[in-house]
Design a protein around this motif. Structure first.
Motif, short mmCIF file in Angstrom:
data_model
loop_
_atom_site.label_atom_id
_atom_site.label_comp_id
_atom_site.label_asym_id
_atom_site.label_seq_id
_atom_site.Cartn_x
_atom_site.Cartn_y
_atom_site.Cartn_z
N VAL A 98 6.91 5.87 -4.60
CA VAL A 98 7.02 4.58 -5.28
C VAL A 98 6.02 3.58 -4.70
O VAL A 98 5.38 2.81 -5.43
CB VAL A 98 8.46 4.06 -5.19
N ALA A 99 5.85 3.60 -3.36
CA ALA A 99 4.88 2.69 -2.74
C ALA A 99 3.47 2.95 -3.26
O ALA A 99 2.72 2.01 -3.57
CB ALA A 99 4.92 2.86 -1.22
N SER A 100 3.11 4.22 -3.37
CA SER A 100 1.78 4.56 -3.86
C SER A 100 1.57 4.08 -5.29
O SER A 100 0.51 3.53 -5.64
CB SER A 100 1.57 6.08 -3.78
N LEU A 101 2.57 4.27 -6.15
CA LEU A 101 2.47 3.84 -7.54
C LEU A 101 2.42 2.32 -7.63
O LEU A 101 1.65 1.77 -8.44
CB LEU A 101 3.65 4.38 -8.33
N CYS A 102 3.21 1.63 -6.80
CA CYS A 102 3.17 0.17 -6.80
C CYS A 102 1.79 -0.34 -6.37
O CYS A 102 1.26 -1.29 -6.95
CB CYS A 102 4.24 -0.39 -5.85
N ASN A 103 1.21 0.31 -5.37
CA ASN A 103 -0.11 -0.11 -4.91
C ASN A 103 -1.15 0.08 -6.02
O ASN A 103 -1.96 -0.82 -6.27
CB ASN A 103 -0.51 0.68 -3.67
N GLU A 104 -1.12 1.23 -6.69
CA GLU A 104 -2.09 1.47 -7.76
C GLU A 104 -1.90 0.48 -8.91
O GLU A 104 -2.87 -0.03 -9.47
CB GLU A 104 -1.97 2.90 -8.28
N ILE A 128 7.39 -0.92 2.21
CA ILE A 128 7.75 0.49 2.33
C ILE A 128 6.88 1.17 3.37
O ILE A 128 7.37 1.93 4.23
CB ILE A 128 7.61 1.20 0.96
N TYR A 129 5.58 0.91 3.36
CA TYR A 129 4.66 1.54 4.30
C TYR A 129 4.93 1.08 5.74
O TYR A 129 4.89 1.88 6.68
CB TYR A 129 3.22 1.25 3.92
N GLU A 130 5.19 -0.20 5.93
CA GLU A 130 5.48 -0.69 7.29
C GLU A 130 6.77 -0.08 7.82
O GLU A 130 6.85 0.25 9.02
CB GLU A 130 5.56 -2.21 7.29
N GLU A 131 7.74 0.07 6.97
CA GLU A 131 9.01 0.69 7.40
C GLU A 131 8.79 2.15 7.77
O GLU A 131 9.37 2.65 8.74
CB GLU A 131 10.04 0.58 6.27
N ALA A 132 7.94 2.84 7.02
CA ALA A 132 7.72 4.27 7.27
C ALA A 132 6.78 4.53 8.44
O ALA A 132 7.00 5.47 9.21
CB ALA A 132 7.16 4.92 6.01
N PHE A 133 5.74 3.73 8.60
CA PHE A 133 4.66 4.05 9.53
C PHE A 133 4.44 3.04 10.64
O PHE A 133 3.66 3.30 11.56
CB PHE A 133 3.33 4.20 8.77
N GLY A 134 5.07 1.88 10.56
CA GLY A 134 4.81 0.83 11.52
C GLY A 134 3.67 -0.06 11.06
O GLY A 134 3.05 0.17 10.02
N PRO A 135 3.34 -1.11 11.85
CA PRO A 135 2.38 -2.12 11.40
C PRO A 135 0.92 -1.72 11.52
O PRO A 135 0.06 -2.39 10.95
CB PRO A 135 2.69 -3.31 12.31
N ASP A 136 0.60 -0.66 12.27
CA ASP A 136 -0.79 -0.29 12.53
C ASP A 136 -1.08 1.09 11.98
O ASP A 136 -1.22 2.07 12.71
CB ASP A 136 -1.09 -0.32 14.04
N HIS A 137 -1.23 1.18 10.67
CA HIS A 137 -1.44 2.45 10.00
C HIS A 137 -2.45 2.23 8.88
O HIS A 137 -2.58 1.13 8.34
CB HIS A 137 -0.12 2.98 9.44
N ASP A 138 -3.17 3.29 8.52
CA ASP A 138 -4.19 3.16 7.48
C ASP A 138 -3.61 2.68 6.15
O ASP A 138 -4.26 1.90 5.44
CB ASP A 138 -4.90 4.50 7.27
N THR A 139 -2.43 3.13 5.80
CA THR A 139 -1.86 2.68 4.53
C THR A 139 -1.52 1.20 4.56
O THR A 139 -1.66 0.50 3.56
CB THR A 139 -0.59 3.48 4.18
#
Length: 323
Positions: A98-104, A128-139
């Motif tokens: 869902v995060a990927s689709l929202c971004n697109e 969604i991305y911050e919850e999954a990967f933290g604040p320092d991630h490529d996404t």
């Protein structure tokens, strides 16, 4: 074909399509993705809503990207609206899919002028991305980049600049200052710095990014064209009309070769080049370029889109003989 064979065939097509998208070959990517749909024994019709497999959603999201890159905005929007709803039901509203689709869809909204909806979709993806990967991630850096770009499209550079600065900080920590991802984010940051009037900082970042892009993509890469446009914008703001016009013309020529003569992404460069010609007293050339912008964007973007509005306003002013 067994389920495992199907999954491998679809993933192979998706991997090739992703490389094509990264290289700007949207039509090639679309054909590969159609092959993925066939390999997966899925209907190619965008109206199918009973999808349950994450891979299916990813394929459709990539098709929407390919359509958006070709300027087929309405088709991309329809596909995303159907796919996002199905994904929310199948894999959950806080999933990475869902995060990927929202971004697109946010990226698409930047181009069509659906700015408020794009902002909300970017923020949702970021959470969604911050919850999954933290604040320092490529996404996370990617969505910060996109939020900055959206603010730039809205003419709100002061709001976008902190987002762009954050994306560069993350990329630099992850990859170093000379990495292409860092350069992409730095070039986007520079466009916002130009909007804030910080011209020397903007020019330094743009020239560094241009060097990286030419090393990585060669002299004819799409990001070379975008950076030439942004460098021209700095020179334009300084009143260096001749050199700005030359860089705008170079950017436009490269975009036309890469995207074709009727792609809506030509419009920002056309409208800026038209402004240079008007400032130089070439009103006929300015009118022709503004008219081309209206032709490119009419029925493709919202009527309130700033580039379309600027072109129409300029045409009215030039017709009335008002300076």
């Amino acid at each position: 074909m067994t389920g495992r064979e199907r999954t491998r065939a679809v993933q192979a097509a998706m991997d090739r399509a992703e490389r094509a998208l990264e290289a700007g070959r949207a039509r090639e990517a679309e054909e590969l993705l159609r092959g993925a749909i066939t390999a997966g024994a899925l209907t190619p019709r965008a109206s199918r809503a009973e999808l349950v497999d994450v891979q299916d959603f990813e394929v459709r999201g990539m098709v929407a990207t390919a359509w958006r890159m070709q300027g087929r905005y309405r088709q991309a929007e329809l596909l995303l609206s159907l796919t996002l709803g199905a994904a929310e039901r199948a894999v959950g509203p806080a999933s990475l899919t869902v995060a990927s689709l929202c971004n697109e869809w946010g990226v698409l909204g930047k181009y069509t002028g659906d700015f408020d909806a794009a902002q909300a979709r970017y923020v949702r993806a970021l959470e969604i991305y911050e919850e999954a990967f933290g604040p320092d991630h490529d996404t996370v850096a990617m969505v910060c980049h996109n939020l900055g770009g959206l603010a730039h499209a809205r003419g709100q550079a002061w709001e976008g600049e902190p987002w762009a600065a954050r994306s560069v900080q993350i990329r630099t920590r992850l990859h170093g200052s000379d990495h292409v991802l860092t350069a992409l984010d730095a070039a986007a940051w520079a466009a916002l710095l130009e909007g804030c009037g910080r011209l020397e900082e903007a020019e330094d970042l743009l020239r560094q990014a241009l060097r990286v892009f030419r090393d990585v993509f060669g002299p004819d890469g799409y990001d070379v064209a975008v950076t030439l446009h942004n460098l021209a914008a700095v020179q334009h703001r300084r009143g260096e009309l001749a050199v700005a016009g030359s860089h705008y013309a170079d950017a436009l020529s490269l975009k036309e070769r890469l995207l074709g003569m009727n792609h809506p992404d030509l419009a920002p460069t056309l409208v800026n080049l038209a402004a240079v010609h008007e400032s130089q007293g070439d009103l006929g050339r300015s009118r022709a370029l503004h008219a081309r912008v209206v032709e490119l964007l009419h029925r493709r973007v919202h009527e309130t889109h700033p580039t379309l509005a600027a072109a129409r306003k300029a045409l009215s002013r030039l017709a009335a003989g008002v300076g």
